[in-house]
Design a protein around this motif. Structure first.
Motif, mmCIF file in Angstrom:
data_model
loop_
_atom_site.group_PDB
_atom_site.id
_atom_site.type_symbol
_atom_site.label_atom_id
_atom_site.label_comp_id
_atom_site.label_asym_id
_atom_site.label_seq_id
_atom_site.Cartn_x
_atom_site.Cartn_y
_atom_site.Cartn_z
ATOM 1 N N LEU A 6 -6.994 5.664 1.752
ATOM 2 C CA LEU A 6 -6.874 4.754 2.890
ATOM 3 C C LEU A 6 -5.450 4.241 3.077
ATOM 4 O O LEU A 6 -5.136 3.654 4.111
ATOM 5 C CB LEU A 6 -7.821 3.569 2.711
ATOM 6 C CG LEU A 6 -9.311 3.894 2.831
ATOM 7 C CD1 LEU A 6 -10.151 2.740 2.300
ATOM 8 C CD2 LEU A 6 -9.681 4.204 4.280
ATOM 9 N N SER A 7 -4.590 4.457 2.083
ATOM 10 C CA SER A 7 -3.203 4.007 2.178
ATOM 11 C C SER A 7 -2.299 5.029 2.848
ATOM 12 O O SER A 7 -1.107 4.770 3.042
ATOM 13 C CB SER A 7 -2.647 3.690 0.778
ATOM 14 O OG SER A 7 -3.358 2.637 0.180
ATOM 15 N N LEU A 65 -10.484 5.574 -2.975
ATOM 16 C CA LEU A 65 -10.476 4.964 -1.643
ATOM 17 C C LEU A 65 -9.144 4.282 -1.354
ATOM 18 O O LEU A 65 -8.615 4.376 -0.245
ATOM 19 C CB LEU A 65 -11.627 3.967 -1.505
ATOM 20 C CG LEU A 65 -13.034 4.557 -1.358
ATOM 21 C CD1 LEU A 65 -14.071 3.447 -1.269
ATOM 22 C CD2 LEU A 65 -13.128 5.487 -0.150
ATOM 23 N N GLN A 66 -8.593 3.580 -2.335
ATOM 24 C CA GLN A 66 -7.289 2.942 -2.115
ATOM 25 C C GLN A 66 -6.221 3.976 -1.794
ATOM 26 O O GLN A 66 -5.439 3.830 -0.853
ATOM 27 C CB GLN A 66 -6.851 2.152 -3.355
ATOM 28 C CG GLN A 66 -5.532 1.410 -3.147
ATOM 29 C CD GLN A 66 -4.867 0.993 -4.452
ATOM 30 O OE1 GLN A 66 -4.197 1.783 -5.106
ATOM 31 N NE2 GLN A 66 -5.062 -0.268 -4.824
ATOM 32 N N LEU A 76 -16.883 4.909 5.315
ATOM 33 C CA LEU A 76 -15.463 5.138 5.022
ATOM 34 C C LEU A 76 -15.243 6.547 4.483
ATOM 35 O O LEU A 76 -14.306 7.252 4.876
ATOM 36 C CB LEU A 76 -14.961 4.121 3.999
ATOM 37 C CG LEU A 76 -14.597 2.710 4.470
ATOM 38 C CD1 LEU A 76 -14.127 1.879 3.283
ATOM 39 C CD2 LEU A 76 -13.522 2.748 5.545
ATOM 40 N N TRP A 84 0.837 -1.200 0.000
ATOM 41 C CA TRP A 84 0.000 0.000 0.000
ATOM 42 C C TRP A 84 0.873 1.251 0.000
ATOM 43 O O TRP A 84 1.907 1.313 0.663
ATOM 44 C CB TRP A 84 -0.908 0.017 1.221
ATOM 45 C CG TRP A 84 -1.672 -1.249 1.417
ATOM 46 C CD1 TRP A 84 -1.509 -2.164 2.413
ATOM 47 C CD2 TRP A 84 -2.734 -1.746 0.583
ATOM 48 N NE1 TRP A 84 -2.393 -3.209 2.256
ATOM 49 C CE2 TRP A 84 -3.153 -2.986 1.150
ATOM 50 C CE3 TRP A 84 -3.361 -1.272 -0.569
ATOM 51 C CZ2 TRP A 84 -4.179 -3.738 0.589
ATOM 52 C CZ3 TRP A 84 -4.379 -2.043 -1.121
ATOM 53 C CH2 TRP A 84 -4.782 -3.239 -0.546
ATOM 54 N N ASN A 121 0.398 5.844 -0.646
ATOM 55 C CA ASN A 121 -0.377 6.991 -1.128
ATOM 56 C C ASN A 121 0.368 7.721 -2.243
ATOM 57 O O ASN A 121 -0.019 8.811 -2.645
ATOM 58 C CB ASN A 121 -0.699 7.953 0.018
ATOM 59 C CG ASN A 121 0.550 8.583 0.609
ATOM 60 O OD1 ASN A 121 1.664 8.171 0.325
ATOM 61 N ND2 ASN A 121 0.362 9.594 1.445
ATOM 62 N N VAL A 158 -8.494 -2.560 3.628
ATOM 63 C CA VAL A 158 -9.483 -2.649 4.699
ATOM 64 C C VAL A 158 -9.840 -4.118 4.907
ATOM 65 O O VAL A 158 -9.576 -4.969 4.042
ATOM 66 C CB VAL A 158 -10.768 -1.850 4.373
ATOM 67 C CG1 VAL A 158 -10.478 -0.364 4.305
ATOM 68 C CG2 VAL A 158 -11.376 -2.343 3.061
ATOM 69 N N PRO A 186 -10.051 0.068 8.503
ATOM 70 C CA PRO A 186 -8.773 0.282 7.816
ATOM 71 C C PRO A 186 -7.674 -0.609 8.395
ATOM 72 O O PRO A 186 -7.618 -0.844 9.591
ATOM 73 C CB PRO A 186 -8.476 1.770 8.070
ATOM 74 C CG PRO A 186 -9.824 2.379 8.317
ATOM 75 C CD PRO A 186 -10.615 1.318 9.034
ATOM 76 N N LEU A 239 -13.042 9.767 6.103
ATOM 77 C CA LEU A 239 -11.974 10.451 5.366
ATOM 78 C C LEU A 239 -12.236 11.952 5.296
ATOM 79 O O LEU A 239 -11.313 12.762 5.371
ATOM 80 C CB LEU A 239 -11.855 9.855 3.961
ATOM 81 C CG LEU A 239 -11.308 8.426 3.900
ATOM 82 C CD1 LEU A 239 -11.526 7.823 2.509
ATOM 83 C CD2 LEU A 239 -9.823 8.405 4.256
#
Length: 319
Positions: free
Chosen positions: A212-213, A208-209, A239, A100, A102, A126, A143, A243
């Motif tokens: 959430l990373s 979302l990936q 979720l 993972w 960002n 998640v 998460p 965020l």
């Protein structure tokens, strides 16, 4: 004068004995070389023919391989909306988490061995909360921590789709075969301070990936415009709300069934420090940014062109 006597022995006795000695040493040396080569060749061949092997030369195997399809165990399968499934998976032979970050958007290839086809899916960092499922049969996503090897896929099942029907029919304990990661986008531009993400359907997994990373708060703010023909399930909306509370994103929803379509005025104007992503079916991408053309490098059209977006600051990710 020194004299030599052979004492009735074959004059070649020493030569023959020495030859046998050399032959014996040669056999031992060859045996040692064979065993040494086998010690290397056997693990290599096992790894090649059985990439699921957990340990290779004493180190834990990576959960994903870009060369092989590795097996992952289905640990949960929940239909969260009609024909929309959350599939929770974990590596069958590794305890490591997936890569993972960002700084990139990536996907995995998932294989249907029955018909030998593969499709790309964007995984999410998640997992399902087992306590919520046991207490109230409620699907809640949590998460992942840095060491959590579980993850989820969001899959829309189509009645005429062999691949999606195969995935969604997997029961707990069954396996799915995945290969990757495939890097769809790597972010290395320090001047970018805002992402504008226009997504449709299961394309919501892309923002979302990324969001959430994040291990620490990013300097990049993300605005998401999500279109769908159904209202997003509560488990995903939670979720998104979390965020937004963290101050790193803002989500806007557009419901096609209610005739609430995204328009040019809904899209922020392009700036020198912003980057747009478009992810969804071909028809959606054409509407938002014009036909992507070969490798997604066709000139930008559609709604984005009306808001001053161009090929240098627009990335199309075909769903």
């Amino acid at each position: 004068m020194r004299s030599f006597r052979f004492a009735n022995r074959n004059p070649f006795h020493r030569s023959i004995g020495y030859g046998r000695l050399l032959d014996s040493r040669s056999k031992k040396r060859n045996l040692a070389l064979f065993l040494g080569a086998s010690a290397v060749a056997i693990p290599l061949s096992l790894h090649y023919f059985n990439p699921d092997a957990k340990y290779f030369f004493g180190s834990a195997a990576e959960p994903l391989s870009q060369q092989y399809f590795n097996k992952f165990i289905v640990t949960n399968n929940q239909e969260i909306e009609r024909n929309l499934y959350l599939i929770e998976l974990e590596p069958s032979q590794s305890t490591k988490s997936l890569p993972w970050s960002n700084q990139k958007i990536w996907s995995v290839q998932l294989k249907n061995p029955l018909i030998q086809i593969a499709r790309h899916y964007t995984p999410l960092p998640v997992h399902l909360d087992p306590g919520a499922l046991q207490k109230s049969n409620e699907v809640v996503l949590v998460p992942n921590s840095d060491k959590d090897a579980r993850f989820c896929l969001l899959v829309k099942k189509y009645n005429d789709g062999d691949m999606t029907r195969y995935i969604c029919s997997r029961n707990i304990g069954d396996t799915l075969e995945l290969r990757g990661p495939s890097n769809d986008y790597i972010h290395d531009e320090a001047h970018i301070s805002k992402f504008v993400m226009l997504t449709a359907g299961t394309g919501i997994t892309v923002p979302l990936q990324l969001l959430l990373s994040e291990k620490e708060k990013s300097h990049i703010y993300t605005e998401v415009l999500q279109s769908s023909n159904i209202e997003l399930p509560l488990v995903l909306r939670r979720l998104m709300k979390d965020l937004e509370k963290n101050g790193i994103a803002k989500f806007h929803e557009f419901d096609d069934n209610s005739r609430k379509f995204v328009t040019a005025n809904d899209i922020p104007l392009a700036t020198s420090s912003s980057l747009a992503f478009v992810c969804g079916p071909n028809g959606y991408i054409n509407y938002i940014s014009g036909p992507p053309g070969r490798n997604g490098l066709a000139p930008v059209g559609g709604l984005l062109r009306d808001r001053n977006w161009g090929i240098k600051n627009t990335i199309r990710l075909i769903d």
